[in-house]
Design an enzyme around this catalytic site. Structure first.
Site, PDB file in Angstrom:
ATOM      1  CG  PHE A  10       1.579  -5.009  -4.808  1.00 13.16           C
ATOM      2  CD1 PHE A  10       1.698  -4.004  -3.851  1.00 13.16           C
ATOM      3  CD2 PHE A  10       0.360  -5.169  -5.448  1.00 13.16           C
ATOM      4  CE1 PHE A  10       0.630  -3.175  -3.546  1.00 13.16           C
ATOM      5  CE2 PHE A  10      -0.716  -4.348  -5.151  1.00 13.16           C
ATOM      6  CZ  PHE A  10      -0.578  -3.347  -4.195  1.00 13.16           C
ATOM      7  CG  ASP A  11       9.357  -5.154  -3.392  1.00 11.69           C
ATOM      8  OD1 ASP A  11      10.000  -6.126  -3.818  1.00 11.69           O
ATOM      9  OD2 ASP A  11       9.627  -4.574  -2.324  1.00 11.69           O
ATOM     10  CG  LEU A  12       6.272 -10.284  -2.752  1.00 12.75           C
ATOM     11  CD1 LEU A  12       6.659 -11.749  -2.933  1.00 12.75           C
ATOM     12  CD2 LEU A  12       4.814 -10.163  -2.333  1.00 12.75           C
TER      13      LEU A  12
END
Length: 225
Positions: A7-9
């Site tokens: 997951f990108d944040l």
């Protein structure tokens, strides 16, 4: 079958836009510059260009974090201490931990479904760690891959090399990268041979290069049943 979800944040799980506006307002006001949409867009244009240059390996992260304020204030004929402005920005941003709609629900759903979850961000390590803790999502992840620690940014191959080496599963078919930025999250995953999911929360389109495109995090449930 997917086992590991990266997951990108920023603007994927954490609402970076909300925190950025308040942080930039504080920086502008420190020099008496009015925060309005025109000035904010001028800063954003400088900032986006520099982050793209970082992804391309043309500048360092330190140069991005200081040059953006130096360039912005120079347009007002102001010579400022760029590191001091970055410190104002970072302090305000560090205190922001708003979540994107549905972020905690989807993390809980995927964790309970047995997926291994990992944060994978080009952000500043201390900032991302604090914001995840404050938002109550830190413990959903098996590990955290933050470029400042890895010393390579998405979309570079070395970033994903590091992730797979730590996870100890070299079967790229087991991975899915989810993010909102085509040039780093999606291009990086594609070039590495990992499936990608473009989180097009602004309905910008242009997501044809991604394996999947979603507009809401809830839609991940249809992909990861």
């Amino acid at each position: 079958m997917y086992k590991h979800i990266l997951f990108d944040l920023d603007n994927t799980l954490l609402d970076f836009n909300a925190g950025e506006r308040e942080a930039i307002r504080a920086v502008f006001e420190s020099e008496g510059i009015v925060f309005n949409e025109l000035n904010f867009k001028q800063y954003q244009d400088i900032n986006k260009r520099l982050w793209l240059e970082l992804e391309q390996g043309k500048v360092s992260k330190d140069e991005v974090l200081t040059t953006r304020f130096k360039e912005f204030f120079e347009s007002f004929d102001l010579n400022v201490d760029a590191r001091a402005k970055e410190a104002i920005f970072r302090k305000t941003l560090n205190d922001n931990h708003e979540l994107v709609d549905g972020a905690k629900d989807i993390l809980s759903y995927l964790k309970e479904a047995g997926y291994h979850l990992y944060s994978a961000s080009n952000g500043v390590y201390e900032t991302q760690m604090k914001r995840m803790h404050d938002a109550g999502i830190f413990d959903y992840f098996d590990d955290h891959f933050i470029s400042e620690k890895i010393r390579f940014e998405k979309p570079h191959k070395q970033f994903f090399d590091h992730c797979l080496n730590v996870i100890k599963d070299d079967d790229t078919s087991h991975y899915l990268m989810i993010g909102d930025t085509l040039t780093s999250d999606i291009v990086g995953a594609n070039e590495y041979g990992i499936d990608s999911c473009y989180f097009d929360h602004q309905n910008l389109g242009n997501g044809d290069i991604a394996t999947y495109v979603i507009n809401h995090l809830e839609a991940l449930k249809d992909i990861l049943k």
